[in-house]
Design an enzyme around this catalytic site. Structure first.
Site, PDB file in Angstrom:
ATOM      1  N   GLY A   1      -5.041   5.213   3.475  1.00  0.00           N
ATOM      2  CA  GLY A   1      -4.431   4.467   4.703  1.00  0.00           C
ATOM      3  C   GLY A   1      -5.754   4.228   5.699  1.00  0.00           C
TER       4      GLY A   1
ATOM      5  CE  LYS B   1      -1.927   3.045   2.484  1.00  0.00           C
ATOM      6  NZ  LYS B   1      -2.094   4.182   1.482  1.00  0.00           N
TER       7      LYS B   1
ATOM      8  CD  GLU C   1       9.374  13.347  11.286  1.00  0.00           C
ATOM      9  OE1 GLU C   1       8.135  12.806  11.257  1.00  0.00           O
ATOM     10  OE2 GLU C   1      10.196  12.504  10.866  1.00  0.00           O
TER      11      GLU C   1
ATOM     12  N   GLY D   1      -6.174   0.615   5.857  1.00  0.00           N
ATOM     13  CA  GLY D   1      -5.118   0.043   6.544  1.00  0.00           C
ATOM     14  C   GLY D   1      -5.446  -0.825   7.678  1.00  0.00           C
TER      15      GLY D   1
ATOM     16  N   GLY E   1      -5.037   3.510  -2.425  1.00  0.00           N
ATOM     17  CA  GLY E   1      -6.293   4.004  -1.576  1.00  0.00           C
ATOM     18  C   GLY E   1      -5.690   4.718  -0.329  1.00  0.00           C
TER      19      GLY E   1
ATOM     20  CB  CYS F   1      12.780   9.190   8.637  1.00  0.00           C
ATOM     21  SG  CYS F   1      13.708   8.113   7.597  1.00  0.00           S
TER      22      CYS F   1
HETATM   23  P1  NAP Z   1       1.945   8.683   7.628  1.00  0.00           P
HETATM   24  O1  NAP Z   1       0.728   9.676   7.254  1.00  0.00           O
HETATM   25  O2  NAP Z   1       2.193   8.056   8.892  1.00  0.00           O
HETATM   26  O3  NAP Z   1       1.499   7.772   6.198  1.00  0.00           O
HETATM   27  C1  NAP Z   1       2.329   6.493   6.211  1.00  0.00           C
HETATM   28  C2  NAP Z   1       1.570   5.240   5.436  1.00  0.00           C
HETATM   29  O4  NAP Z   1       0.518   4.929   6.496  1.00  0.00           O
HETATM   30  C3  NAP Z   1       0.649   5.841   4.179  1.00  0.00           C
HETATM   31  O5  NAP Z   1       0.830   4.862   3.283  1.00  0.00           O
HETATM   32  C4  NAP Z   1      -0.586   6.025   4.784  1.00  0.00           C
HETATM   33  O6  NAP Z   1      -1.609   6.190   3.746  1.00  0.00           O
HETATM   34  C5  NAP Z   1      -0.800   5.044   5.669  1.00  0.00           C
HETATM   35  N1  NAP Z   1      -1.699   5.081   6.821  1.00  0.00           N
HETATM   36  C6  NAP Z   1      -2.415   6.107   7.136  1.00  0.00           C
HETATM   37  N2  NAP Z   1      -3.286   5.984   8.077  1.00  0.00           N
HETATM   38  C7  NAP Z   1      -3.376   4.585   8.220  1.00  0.00           C
HETATM   39  C8  NAP Z   1      -4.183   3.681   9.183  1.00  0.00           C
HETATM   40  N3  NAP Z   1      -5.044   4.355  10.079  1.00  0.00           N
HETATM   41  N4  NAP Z   1      -3.516   2.379   8.872  1.00  0.00           N
HETATM   42  C9  NAP Z   1      -2.691   1.863   8.475  1.00  0.00           C
HETATM   43  N5  NAP Z   1      -2.042   2.714   7.380  1.00  0.00           N
HETATM   44  C10 NAP Z   1      -2.370   4.153   7.396  1.00  0.00           C
HETATM   45  O7  NAP Z   1       3.434   9.178   7.062  1.00  0.00           O
HETATM   46  P2  NAP Z   1       3.854   9.927   5.891  1.00  0.00           P
HETATM   47  O8  NAP Z   1       3.313  11.413   6.162  1.00  0.00           O
HETATM   48  O9  NAP Z   1       3.367   9.397   4.536  1.00  0.00           O
HETATM   49  O10 NAP Z   1       5.294   9.819   5.843  1.00  0.00           O
HETATM   50  C11 NAP Z   1       5.990  10.588   6.720  1.00  0.00           C
HETATM   51  C12 NAP Z   1       6.536  10.097   7.959  1.00  0.00           C
HETATM   52  O11 NAP Z   1       7.295   8.783   7.575  1.00  0.00           O
HETATM   53  C13 NAP Z   1       7.424  10.715   8.753  1.00  0.00           C
HETATM   54  O12 NAP Z   1       7.255  10.844  10.060  1.00  0.00           O
HETATM   55  C14 NAP Z   1       8.788  10.313   8.520  1.00  0.00           C
HETATM   56  O13 NAP Z   1       9.878  10.495   9.588  1.00  0.00           O
HETATM   57  C15 NAP Z   1       8.319   8.930   8.354  1.00  0.00           C
HETATM   58  N6  NAP Z   1       9.419   7.950   7.565  1.00  0.00           N
HETATM   59  C16 NAP Z   1      10.300   7.215   8.380  1.00  0.00           C
HETATM   60  C17 NAP Z   1      11.054   6.250   7.706  1.00  0.00           C
HETATM   61  C18 NAP Z   1      12.222   5.721   8.426  1.00  0.00           C
HETATM   62  O14 NAP Z   1      12.771   4.679   8.003  1.00  0.00           O
HETATM   63  N7  NAP Z   1      12.337   5.696   9.964  1.00  0.00           N
HETATM   64  C19 NAP Z   1      11.482   6.702   6.315  1.00  0.00           C
HETATM   65  C20 NAP Z   1      10.823   7.535   5.648  1.00  0.00           C
HETATM   66  C21 NAP Z   1       9.545   8.355   6.254  1.00  0.00           C
HETATM   67  P3  NAP Z   1      -2.158   7.492   3.195  1.00  0.00           P
HETATM   68  O15 NAP Z   1      -1.017   7.950   2.456  1.00  0.00           O
HETATM   69  O16 NAP Z   1      -3.171   6.864   2.172  1.00  0.00           O
HETATM   70  O17 NAP Z   1      -2.869   8.280   4.408  1.00  0.00           O
END
Ligand code: NAP
Ligand code: MG
Length: 513
Positions: free
Chosen positions: A237, A204, A412, A241, A235, A313
């Site tokens: 999350g 996803k 962050e 999700g 779709g 990140c």
């Molecule tokens: P996010 O909003 O948490 O979304 C991550 C993924 O989770 C997306 O595919 C999102 O789908 C999905 N998601 C959202 N709600 C969900 C739910 N209720 N259940 C299951 N999945 C769900 O994060 P982001 O804004 O895309 O990415 C930025 C974040 O990622 C930052 O905090 C960054 O630090 C972190 N990150 C960490 C690393 C690491 O290796 N530590 C690497 C890269 C990024 P949708 O897009 O459809 O909402």
């Protein structure tokens, strides 16, 4: 034009401007009006027939529609992955390695197209996607093609008659949830080891960046992946999700994204006895000691803070500088912030593209407003690049005089913002660096090997860089954070094998066989 990783790392800008927006005549990427899910080896319309717009952050305009999947679509994908898992798990390691190599070849053959697609929908400049994100994903599949061949079990003597042998078995179906900031590379980190070690996948992507994933899967169709081994669900999350995480067909979930969502995913998975791997946020420090090479430190802090518009990140966020060199360092960093070209992601001379969405822009500008309200000094940037029109561009920003308890230093930001903090000693530097709930990556700049090694020991972070930017990773070594930044086993290298397989131990009594 040949671009190399060095283009990202050095000032040398590529010269060609042959990349044009998807959809326009003669473009490297043609975009269809509408895209569906990939389930069981076929493109399948979402069961409810709903679609959502994909918007480019470069101009704020929608450019195609993608499936807006529901729970039912996830169930179809999980069913396909479940049906494919036994046969794929029994495929020889040689055959799996061959498939992974063909995936790498397919991505490589479409490198420009994928780089442009990712740049257009994520906003990351082509000099990053073309020179780093896509080729690194190719290399990643090749690495795990090789790693597949070195999957070894062990045998242990128990007594004169009995031997126990133990070996790795696949987990089964793995759900993979990917963030928007590295649509292909983060997916490659998870898909390559999952497939290498015999699992099937439901992938996803983030809803902000579905096109890159779709175009990758299109490129893979001829790579010899049996139907159901890799399934793509597009779709929200918040809609799809929970089913992906909690469904009985899923054995493990690997998630990269924000802390808020990640912790909810972890609770759902663990409550059902599923293995969960979480890579979450960071608030990564760079410590600049008084003896550092300040030119090198400024360049690496700028890369860590401003590349990918700070949406990493592992981005550098808090820059802790010994007071005697603060003035010179801050001048150098601010100069780079002002020099680096902010612009169209498809312009090869742009170094900083837009933030990836209107929501990211609003959040980023909100933090800058907080900085102003709290009386911080803005040494460079500090706002939107208004001359670039409707795109979500924020100028590389350097802040100082930020209150120690400010949200700017604790949360962050995920934007191109570096916050400077002066300290009077190494001890004060390490205390400030560790004063965060996160623990992903950290840098130190010094010529003193003793200080560097002390920092490596004392910093609470999963990845430590000495005289290098806090971002940028190699696959043969483990990756992940401590404290609130990660949970579950590390990614990359042999650590990935531990997450994507489980041990089986067989005892044989030779006298009674
Ligand atoms: P996010 O909003 O948490 O979304 C991550 C993924 O989770 C997306 O595919 C999102 O789908 C999905 N998601 C959202 N709600 C969900 C739910 N209720 N259940 C299951 N999945 C769900 O994060 P982001 O804004 O895309 O990415 C930025 C974040 O990622 C930052 O905090 C960054 O630090 C972190 N990150 C960490 C690393 C690491 O290796 N530590 C690497 C890269 C990024 P949708 O897009 O459809 O909402
Ligand atoms: Mg988008």
């Amino acid at each position: 034009m040949t671009l190399t990783r060095d283009h990202v790392m050095t000032e040398a800008a590529p010269t060609s401007a042959e990349f044009v927006a998807p959809g326009s005549t003669g473009s490297v990427v043609e975009v269809k009006p509408r895209y569906e899910n990939f389930i069981g080896g076929r493109w399948v319309a979402p069961t409810k027939g709903e679609y959502m717009a994909n918007v480019s952050p470069v101009n704020g305009q929608p450019f195609c529609e993608v499936a807006k999947s529901t729970k039912e679509d996830v169930e179809l994908a999980l069913d396909a992955a479940h049906q494919a898992k036994d046969a794929w798990g029994e495929t020889s390691l040689t055959e799996r390695a061959a498939v992974l190599n063909r995936i790498a070849d397919a991505i490589e053959a479409n490198l420009e197209m994928l780089a442009v697609a990712e740049s257009w929908e994520n906003g990351k400049p082509v000099r990053e996607t073309l020179a780093a994100d896509i080729p690194l994903a190719v290399d990643h599949f090749r690495y795990f093609a090789g790693a597949t061949r070195s999957l070894e079990g062990r045998s242990t003597e128990i007594d004169k008659d009995t031997v126990a042998y133990h070996f790795h078995e696949p987990l089964g179906v793995v759900g993979q949830i990917i963030p928007f900031n590295f649509p292909l590379l983060m997916a490659a980190w998870k898909i390559a080891p999952a497939l290498a070690y015999g699992n099937t996948v439901v992938w996803k992507p983030a809803d902000l960046v579905p096109l890159t994933s779709i175009r990758v899967v299109e490129a893979l169709v001829d790579a010899g992946l049996p139907p159901g081994v890799l399934n793509l669900i597009i779709g929200r999350g918040s809609t799809v999700g929970e089913t992906l995480v909690t469904h009985s067909a899923v054995s493990a979930i690997t998630f990269t994204g924000s802390n808020a969502v990640g912790r909810a995913v972890q609770l759902q998975a663990v409550a059902r006895g599923k293995r969960a791997q979480l890579e979450l946020g960071g608030k990564n420090p760079a410590v600049v000691l008084a003896d550092a090479d300040l030119g090198l430190a400024a360049e690496h802090v700028a890369r860590g803070s401003f590349l990918s518009a700070g949406q990493k990140c592992t981005a550098t966020s808090r820059v802790i500088v010994e007071r005697p060199v603060m003035e010179e360092f801050s001048e150098r960093l601010s100069a780079l912030a002002q020099e680096w070209k902010v612009g169209d992601a498809l312009d090869p001379t742009s170094r900083v593209g837009p933030l990836s969405s209107a929501a990211q822009l609003e959040t980023g500008l909100g933090y800058l407003q907080t900085a102003r309200t709290e009386g911080a000094t803005i040494l460079a940037g500090g706002g939107r690049a208004d001359e670039l029109g409707e795109g979500y561009f924020v100028r590389p920003t350097v802040l100082t005089d930020v209150r120690p308890d400010s949200r700017i230093l604790r949360e962050e930001i995920f934007g191109p913002v570096a916050t400077l903090l002066a300290v009077d000693s190494y001890d004060a530097a390490i205390a400030a660096a560790n004063d965060t709930p996160f623990g992903l990556s950290a840098s130190v700049f010094t010529r003193d090997l003793g200080a560097a090694l002390a920092f490596a020991n004392e910093i609470k972070a999963g990845v430590v860089k000495v005289n290098l930017e806090s971002a940028g990773l190699e696959y043969q070594v483990p990756f992940g954070g401590t404290k609130d930044s990660s949970s579950g086993s590390r990614e990359q290298g042999k650590a990935a094998r531990e997450f994507f397989t489980e041990w089986k131990t067989v005892y044989i009594d030779s006298q009674r066989a």
